[in-house]
Design a protein around this motif. Sequence first.
Motif, PDB file in Angstrom:
ATOM      1  N   MET A  84      -0.687   4.717  -0.523  1.00 57.97           N
ATOM      2  CA  MET A  84      -1.783   4.501   0.420  1.00 57.97           C
ATOM      3  C   MET A  84      -1.204   4.129   1.782  1.00 57.97           C
ATOM      4  SD  MET A  84      -4.783   4.757  -1.252  1.00 57.97           S
ATOM      5  CE  MET A  84      -5.981   3.658  -0.497  1.00 57.97           C
TER       6      MET A  84
ATOM      7  N   ASN B 248      -1.998   2.141   4.828  1.00 56.48           N
ATOM      8  CA  ASN B 248      -2.881   1.115   5.389  1.00 56.48           C
ATOM      9  C   ASN B 248      -2.586   0.971   6.877  1.00 56.48           C
ATOM     10  OD1 ASN B 248      -4.530  -1.032   5.934  1.00 56.48           O
ATOM     11  ND2 ASN B 248      -3.457  -2.497   4.650  1.00 56.48           N
TER      12      ASN B 248
ATOM     13  N   GLU C  23      -7.698   7.411   3.613  1.00 55.66           N
ATOM     14  CA  GLU C  23      -7.570   6.004   4.010  1.00 55.66           C
ATOM     15  C   GLU C  23      -7.104   5.837   5.452  1.00 55.66           C
ATOM     16  OE1 GLU C  23      -3.652   7.223   2.134  1.00 55.66           O
ATOM     17  OE2 GLU C  23      -5.792   7.509   1.753  1.00 55.66           O
TER      18      GLU C  23
ATOM     19  N   MET D 249      -5.619  -1.962  -2.348  1.00 55.22           N
ATOM     20  CA  MET D 249      -6.132  -2.220  -1.010  1.00 55.22           C
ATOM     21  C   MET D 249      -6.705  -3.624  -0.901  1.00 55.22           C
ATOM     22  SD  MET D 249      -5.292   0.188   0.903  1.00 55.22           S
ATOM     23  CE  MET D 249      -6.136  -0.497   2.330  1.00 55.22           C
TER      24      MET D 249
ATOM     25  N   ALA E 185       0.831  -1.209   0.000  1.00 59.95           N
ATOM     26  CA  ALA E 185       0.000   0.000   0.000  1.00 59.95           C
ATOM     27  C   ALA E 185       0.863   1.255   0.000  1.00 59.95           C
ATOM     28  CB  ALA E 185      -0.937  -0.018   1.211  1.00 59.95           C
TER      29      ALA E 185
ATOM     30  N   TYR F  35      -6.356   2.272  -6.655  1.00 64.23           N
ATOM     31  CA  TYR F  35      -6.583   2.344  -5.208  1.00 64.23           C
ATOM     32  C   TYR F  35      -7.363   1.112  -4.727  1.00 64.23           C
ATOM     33  CZ  TYR F  35      -5.000   7.220  -5.072  1.00 64.23           C
ATOM     34  OH  TYR F  35      -4.248   8.363  -5.142  1.00 64.23           O
TER      35      TYR F  35
ATOM     36  N   GLY G 201     -10.377   0.940  -0.103  1.00 66.28           N
ATOM     37  CA  GLY G 201     -10.086   1.356  -1.465  1.00 66.28           C
ATOM     38  C   GLY G 201     -11.290   1.922  -2.183  1.00 66.28           C
TER      39      GLY G 201
ATOM     40  N   LYS H 149     -12.046   5.365  -0.780  1.00 68.52           N
ATOM     41  CA  LYS H 149     -11.040   6.313  -1.256  1.00 68.52           C
ATOM     42  C   LYS H 149     -11.299   6.699  -2.701  1.00 68.52           C
ATOM     43  CE  LYS H 149      -6.857   8.297  -1.477  1.00 68.52           C
ATOM     44  NZ  LYS H 149      -6.424   9.452  -0.673  1.00 68.52           N
TER      45      LYS H 149
END
Length: 439
Positions: A142, A144, A202, A308, A137, A304, A192, A195
């Motif tokens: 991202m 996570n 996130e 995820m 991620a 995204y 995801g 987002k």
Amino acid sequence: MSDSALASPTPAASSGAAPTPGAEIPPAPKSNQVLRDIMGGSVVISILAVLLALVVGGILIALTDENVQAASGYFFSRPGDTINAIWVSVSGAYGALFQGAIYNFGGNTFVKQIKPITDTLTFATPLIVAGLGVGLAFRAGMFNIGGQGQMLIAAACSGWVAYSFPLPYGIHLIVAVLAGVVGGAVWGGIVGVLKARTGAHEVIVTIMLNYIAVYLISYLLRTPGALQAPGSSNPKTPADLPTAVYPDLLGGDFNLHAGLLVSIAATVFVWWLLTRSSLGFKFRAVGVNPNAARVAGINVKRSYIYVMLLSGGLVGLAGVAQVLGTVTSGFSSGIDAGIGFDAITVALLGRSKPWGIFVAGILFGAFKAGGFAMQAGQGIPVDIVLVVQSLIVLFIAAPPLVRAVFRLPTPGVAKKPKPPKASTSSPVAASTGEAVVAK
């Protein structure tokens, strides 16, 4: 003196130390720049961050040791006692850490001698796969932070399949593992989708989903007919069926199970995904600059969701390892044991690279295995190990601090060579760049 003598420079002028204005200084050899990049690179920074954290941890161990405190009371009369007490305290603590994590020199059998390294690998197994999920991620930009919730959902799904469906050996284990991966992927995929569709951040979503997962699993474990074992008042699931348990790799004397092989396979998969597949290229492009990736034709929102899903599935493997590996008599809501957040540390230490995460997971597994031995053998609080882990994160997050402490160069910045100094012994005046001979 004739005009021709003034027009032509003398040998002293032609060999003067001062360069003429505008003359280019020869660049440093390319090997020097490569060496600077290596010494200031992320690998060296990570290694030195661990060493620096161990040094600070040793200072804390010495400050909290009773013998050191007693000897420091008469330091100025007998300083050797204080130094010896510090050495005994720190070396004893780290020696116990090594023997509890790598090799037990005091074991009277070969099994007891090598058991520490197997315990390290057992602790490292969920950390590796969870770190891979968080690191993947990270590579896509991202964050996570929802490893705890994804692990709990995955554990519930795999555990439910493990004790509810009597399937043939081999098939049962595969189905239970896949159930856990799907559970974690769904829980991560929610992040995801939110987002991509709503622009929700996130970090906030994953943290909130952690709370939802904790209280949801806690409720199911206390509800008869859901996850709670029949006839039991404890919030615990029934025992897994033997056909759904990871097989032992080295026999019943060790806790090491086939989940380690799954973590190795997951590492290879993530490495291939990021370096050899078009999907991994899209993830990396989105992580570097989502706007540029969008202009290049990459569907950022879809990326995204995909990243995820994969991230949640990998973190879910950590929950599967906890349920189908070392815990075979059922699990409770405390099964996470902080692994979901430790995975963030592992991903940071591994620089979000698959094999770096693999090594970082083994290191933190060693900390976990050796921390208990250090506490039992030397009376050192296991919290010291947590302090060392936190310091590693601190130093990893501040590379300029590590470079300043060890005086390391900054990678990519070439060191400018110093111009040669002008010689004061020559009768040549080179300040104007012209060769002028004094009469």
